[in-house]
Design a protein around this motif. Structure first.
Motif, PDB file in Angstrom:
ATOM      1  N   GLN A   1      17.092   4.997  12.914  1.00 42.19           N
ATOM      2  CA  GLN A   1      15.872   4.204  13.054  1.00 42.19           C
ATOM      3  C   GLN A   1      15.367   4.301  14.490  1.00 42.19           C
ATOM      4  O   GLN A   1      16.129   4.110  15.443  1.00 42.19           O
ATOM      5  CB  GLN A   1      16.140   2.737  12.712  1.00 42.19           C
ATOM      6  CG  GLN A   1      14.878   1.877  12.744  1.00 42.19           C
ATOM      7  CD  GLN A   1      15.156   0.437  12.412  1.00 42.19           C
ATOM      8  OE1 GLN A   1      16.238  -0.065  12.707  1.00 42.19           O
ATOM      9  NE2 GLN A   1      14.194  -0.232  11.798  1.00 42.19           N
ATOM     10  N   VAL A   2      14.074   4.589  14.610  1.00 41.55           N
ATOM     11  CA  VAL A   2      13.417   4.582  15.912  1.00 41.55           C
ATOM     12  C   VAL A   2      12.811   3.195  16.094  1.00 41.55           C
ATOM     13  O   VAL A   2      11.905   2.802  15.360  1.00 41.55           O
ATOM     14  CB  VAL A   2      12.321   5.663  16.004  1.00 41.55           C
ATOM     15  CG1 VAL A   2      11.631   5.605  17.366  1.00 41.55           C
ATOM     16  CG2 VAL A   2      12.922   7.041  15.781  1.00 41.55           C
ATOM     17  N   SER A   3      13.337   2.443  17.058  1.00 38.84           N
ATOM     18  CA  SER A   3      12.869   1.060  17.237  1.00 38.84           C
ATOM     19  C   SER A   3      11.635   0.978  18.126  1.00 38.84           C
ATOM     20  O   SER A   3      10.739   0.169  17.886  1.00 38.84           O
ATOM     21  CB  SER A   3      13.992   0.196  17.820  1.00 38.84           C
ATOM     22  OG  SER A   3      14.483   0.763  19.032  1.00 38.84           O
ATOM     23  N   THR A   4      11.561   1.850  19.131  1.00 42.65           N
ATOM     24  CA  THR A   4      10.372   1.873  19.995  1.00 42.65           C
ATOM     25  C   THR A   4      10.062   3.299  20.401  1.00 42.65           C
ATOM     26  O   THR A   4      10.956   4.145  20.507  1.00 42.65           O
ATOM     27  CB  THR A   4      10.577   1.040  21.278  1.00 42.65           C
ATOM     28  OG1 THR A   4      11.626   1.614  22.066  1.00 42.65           O
ATOM     29  CG2 THR A   4      10.897  -0.409  20.959  1.00 42.65           C
ATOM     30  N   ALA A   5       8.749   3.547  20.633  1.00 39.90           N
ATOM     31  CA  ALA A   5       8.303   4.841  21.158  1.00 39.90           C
ATOM     32  C   ALA A   5       7.041   4.590  21.961  1.00 39.90           C
ATOM     33  O   ALA A   5       6.082   4.002  21.458  1.00 39.90           O
ATOM     34  CB  ALA A   5       8.030   5.819  20.030  1.00 39.90           C
TER      35      ALA A   5
ATOM     36  N   THR B   1       8.997   7.994  25.735  1.00 35.50           N
ATOM     37  CA  THR B   1      10.295   7.320  25.784  1.00 35.50           C
ATOM     38  C   THR B   1      10.560   6.661  24.434  1.00 35.50           C
ATOM     39  O   THR B   1       9.727   5.926  23.907  1.00 35.50           O
ATOM     40  CB  THR B   1      10.312   6.255  26.891  1.00 35.50           C
ATOM     41  OG1 THR B   1      10.044   6.886  28.146  1.00 35.50           O
ATOM     42  CG2 THR B   1      11.670   5.570  26.956  1.00 35.50           C
ATOM     43  N   VAL B   2      11.726   6.976  23.868  1.00 38.16           N
ATOM     44  CA  VAL B   2      12.078   6.420  22.557  1.00 38.16           C
ATOM     45  C   VAL B   2      13.425   5.722  22.638  1.00 38.16           C
ATOM     46  O   VAL B   2      14.288   6.066  23.454  1.00 38.16           O
ATOM     47  CB  VAL B   2      12.136   7.522  21.478  1.00 38.16           C
ATOM     48  CG1 VAL B   2      10.774   8.153  21.268  1.00 38.16           C
ATOM     49  CG2 VAL B   2      13.153   8.589  21.844  1.00 38.16           C
ATOM     50  N   THR B   3      13.585   4.723  21.797  1.00 37.29           N
ATOM     51  CA  THR B   3      14.868   4.038  21.625  1.00 37.29           C
ATOM     52  C   THR B   3      15.277   4.200  20.165  1.00 37.29           C
ATOM     53  O   THR B   3      14.492   3.881  19.262  1.00 37.29           O
ATOM     54  CB  THR B   3      14.773   2.551  21.994  1.00 37.29           C
ATOM     55  OG1 THR B   3      14.375   2.440  23.376  1.00 37.29           O
ATOM     56  CG2 THR B   3      16.111   1.855  21.801  1.00 37.29           C
TER      57      THR B   3
ATOM     58  N   PRO C   1      22.235   1.541  20.796  1.00 37.62           N
ATOM     59  CA  PRO C   1      20.966   2.277  20.841  1.00 37.62           C
ATOM     60  C   PRO C   1      20.970   3.337  21.957  1.00 37.62           C
ATOM     61  O   PRO C   1      21.548   3.143  23.024  1.00 37.62           O
ATOM     62  CB  PRO C   1      19.927   1.188  21.121  1.00 37.62           C
ATOM     63  CG  PRO C   1      20.569  -0.084  20.657  1.00 37.62           C
ATOM     64  CD  PRO C   1      22.028   0.073  20.936  1.00 37.62           C
ATOM     65  N   PHE C   2      20.317   4.460  21.682  1.00 37.19           N
ATOM     66  CA  PHE C   2      20.114   5.515  22.672  1.00 37.19           C
ATOM     67  C   PHE C   2      18.657   5.477  23.113  1.00 37.19           C
ATOM     68  O   PHE C   2      17.747   5.374  22.289  1.00 37.19           O
ATOM     69  CB  PHE C   2      20.399   6.908  22.077  1.00 37.19           C
ATOM     70  CG  PHE C   2      21.809   7.093  21.600  1.00 37.19           C
ATOM     71  CD1 PHE C   2      22.860   7.184  22.499  1.00 37.19           C
ATOM     72  CD2 PHE C   2      22.079   7.182  20.242  1.00 37.19           C
ATOM     73  CE1 PHE C   2      24.156   7.362  22.050  1.00 37.19           C
ATOM     74  CE2 PHE C   2      23.366   7.358  19.785  1.00 37.19           C
ATOM     75  CZ  PHE C   2      24.412   7.447  20.689  1.00 37.19           C
ATOM     76  N   THR C   3      18.426   5.550  24.419  1.00 38.56           N
ATOM     77  CA  THR C   3      17.071   5.629  24.956  1.00 38.56           C
ATOM     78  C   THR C   3      16.949   6.910  25.764  1.00 38.56           C
ATOM     79  O   THR C   3      17.760   7.175  26.659  1.00 38.56           O
ATOM     80  CB  THR C   3      16.749   4.417  25.851  1.00 38.56           C
ATOM     81  OG1 THR C   3      16.851   3.218  25.068  1.00 38.56           O
ATOM     82  CG2 THR C   3      15.337   4.510  26.408  1.00 38.56           C
ATOM     83  N   PHE C   4      15.944   7.719  25.448  1.00 37.03           N
ATOM     84  CA  PHE C   4      15.745   8.991  26.135  1.00 37.03           C
ATOM     85  C   PHE C   4      14.285   9.388  26.015  1.00 37.03           C
ATOM     86  O   PHE C   4      13.483   8.718  25.340  1.00 37.03           O
ATOM     87  CB  PHE C   4      16.661  10.086  25.567  1.00 37.03           C
ATOM     88  CG  PHE C   4      16.581  10.244  24.081  1.00 37.03           C
ATOM     89  CD1 PHE C   4      15.623  11.056  23.486  1.00 37.03           C
ATOM     90  CD2 PHE C   4      17.464   9.565  23.250  1.00 37.03           C
ATOM     91  CE1 PHE C   4      15.542  11.203  22.119  1.00 37.03           C
ATOM     92  CE2 PHE C   4      17.384   9.701  21.864  1.00 37.03           C
ATOM     93  CZ  PHE C   4      16.427  10.522  21.307  1.00 37.03           C
TER      94      PHE C   4
ATOM     95  N   GLU D   1      18.178  15.103  19.225  1.00 45.34           N
ATOM     96  CA  GLU D   1      18.680  14.633  20.511  1.00 45.34           C
ATOM     97  C   GLU D   1      19.600  13.426  20.326  1.00 45.34           C
ATOM     98  O   GLU D   1      20.641  13.317  20.999  1.00 45.34           O
ATOM     99  CB  GLU D   1      17.502  14.264  21.416  1.00 45.34           C
ATOM    100  CG  GLU D   1      17.901  13.753  22.797  1.00 45.34           C
ATOM    101  CD  GLU D   1      18.660  14.774  23.625  1.00 45.34           C
ATOM    102  OE1 GLU D   1      19.451  14.362  24.494  1.00 45.34           O
ATOM    103  OE2 GLU D   1      18.466  15.992  23.397  1.00 45.34           O
ATOM    104  N   ALA D   2      19.232  12.538  19.411  1.00 40.54           N
ATOM    105  CA  ALA D   2      20.080  11.368  19.152  1.00 40.54           C
ATOM    106  C   ALA D   2      21.450  11.793  18.632  1.00 40.54           C
ATOM    107  O   ALA D   2      22.486  11.231  19.019  1.00 40.54           O
ATOM    108  CB  ALA D   2      19.389  10.442  18.153  1.00 40.54           C
TER     109      ALA D   2
END
Length: 441
Positions: A379-383, A395-397, A405-408, A428-429
């Motif tokens: 799940q992508v929570s923010t972009a 930037t995505v979380t 969560p991974f942020t990159f 990438e995740a």
């Protein structure tokens, strides 16, 4: 000048942050889930490759064990036969003539002296002990030890013991590999059950029960069951409590080491001038000193006398004895060839399995997967990205499986509306998951 001074400020004001709306995040998450599921299916297929390869190796392993057992029986039978005929010849030659016995009594002190002198000059210590051992050996021997190359008998017995130890060690290495694949396989099956809702129907149907059953070694009368194998060294923990690759690496090193030892042994047997080998043999086996017979005139005189020439029975015994020795040497070489074949096969198989585990072993981490949110596996929570001016990074979380969560950031030339965006984010995740969660475990 003032308008120019205000220009940077105007640019900064025009750059704002754009957040992707929930419906877009949902679509990206859905596309990413499909990518992750496809990668999972690919990895599980890789585990299936490992299972199939290990099954095939098990079949070949059984054939090698059967050949080893048959060869071992043959060489032991030949060696026992040689021992029987050696004793018969010894009994017969004790009454051959007094000359041989007299020469033997003069030969023994020279043999002992030559052996001790050689040992003292070549080896570091222990000449006194070797002298006492050799004297005891000579007192229990007969002139046949000289005339019939009695040292060969002891050498063959020693090789038999070394080959047995080598097989045990190779079996330990095989067990390491088998247990590693089995453990990875069992955890991957659990992961498959966890991931089943996200796996495609055709993929689910492609896995038949027999394929995913246990290793078929019991049907093949596999002689080394888990209950009878020697306990694995505590240095080599399985993947799920440490480092999976270490087992493969340990098995490879073990097999490589024994391959080198076998080569050194062969070289040592072919080169009597190898001082270290000779010292070791003399310490372990007094019969090795019989090789000094050429240094003693009385011993050489015994070699010139052949009682079997005037006694047909003794001649037949000698011929049968020599044939038994030749057979035992032949089967010993065959056994060593089979061991080498076993080593090479397992080294090659372990290398392939190690490569497969590096690519696909990550699925085992999902065996104890927990899903505490409604987003499922991905799940992508923010972009968010900046708008205005040149394209900037996004930037995505991301939440992947049950990890933190991974942020990159995603390169700016890949727009959030691009269909490849979701795949890039998921890829990438997954890379980060493997590195930060699996490798760090």
């Amino acid at each position: 000048m003032k308008p120019l001074a205000l220009l940077p400020l105007l640019v900064l004001i025009s750059v704002t942050e754009a957040l992707l709306p929930p419906e877009n995040l949902k679509q990206i998450s859905e596309d990413g889930r499909r990518y992750i599921a496809a990668q999972f299916e690919n990895a599980l297929s890789g585990v299936r490759q490992m299972k199939i390869l290990m099954d095939q190796t098990g079949q070949e392993h059984q054939e090698i064990l059967r050949s080893l057992e048959e060869t071992k029986r043959n060489k032991e039978e030949a060696l026992r036969s040689a021992q029987v005929y050696e004793q018969r010849l010894s009994d017969a030659q004790e009454i051959c003539n007094d000359t041989v016995l007299a020469l033997w009594e003069e030969c023994k002190p020279c043999l002992k002296q030559s052996c001790v002198r050689f040992y003292s000059k070549t080896c570091r210590s222990g000449s006194g002990l070797v002298g006492r051992q050799f004297e005891e050996f000579l007192n229990q021997s007969s002139p046949l030890s000289i005339s019939m190359n009695g040292d060969k008998m002891d050498s063959l017995s020693r090789q038999d013991e070394q080959q047995h130890m080598s097989l045990e060690d190779l079996e330990d290495g095989y067990s390491m590999v088998e247990d590693s694949v089995d453990e990875l396989f069992q955890h991957s099956i659990k992961a498959f059950a966890q991931m089943k809702p996200f796996v495609s129907s055709p993929f689910q149907q492609s896995f038949s029960a027999p394929l995913w059953g246990p290793f078929p070694f019991e049907r093949l009368n596999f002689p080394f069951t888990r209950h009878t194998r020697r306990e694995r060294s505590a240095l080599f923990d399985p993947f799920f409590s440490g480092n999976f690759e270490s087992l493969f690496e340990a098995a490879k090193k073990m097999m490589e080491r024994h391959s080198q030892l076998a080569e050194q042994g062969a070289e040592g047997r072919g080169n009597s001038t190898d001082d270290k080998m000779v010292c070791r043999e003399l310490r372990r086996n007094s019969a090795g000193c019989l090789r000094m017979k050429e240094k003693c005139e009385k011993c050489k005189e015994i070699l010139a006398i052949d009682c079997t020439r005037s006694d047909q029975m003794q001649g037949n015994l000698k011929e049968t004895f020599e044939e038994s020795i030749r057979l035992s040497e032949t089967f010993t070489r065959q056994y060593e060839d089979l061991l080498q074949r076993f080593r090479e096969k397992m080294l090659n198989t372990t290398t392939v399995l190690e490569d497969l585990s590096e690519q696909y072993g990550w699925v085992s981490k999902l065996a104890n997967l927990t899903q505490s949110d409604k987003g499922g596996i991905f799940q992508v929570s923010t972009a968010s990205s900046s708008i205005g001016g040149e394209p900037s990074e996004t930037t995505v979380t991301v939440n992947l499986f049950d990890s933190e969560p991974f942020t990159f950031s995603v390169p700016g030339h890949i727009h959030m509306e691009d269909p490849k965006f979701a795949e890039l984010v998921a890829e990438e995740a997954l890379k980060r998951f493997k590195k930060e969660v699996i490798e760090a475990a």
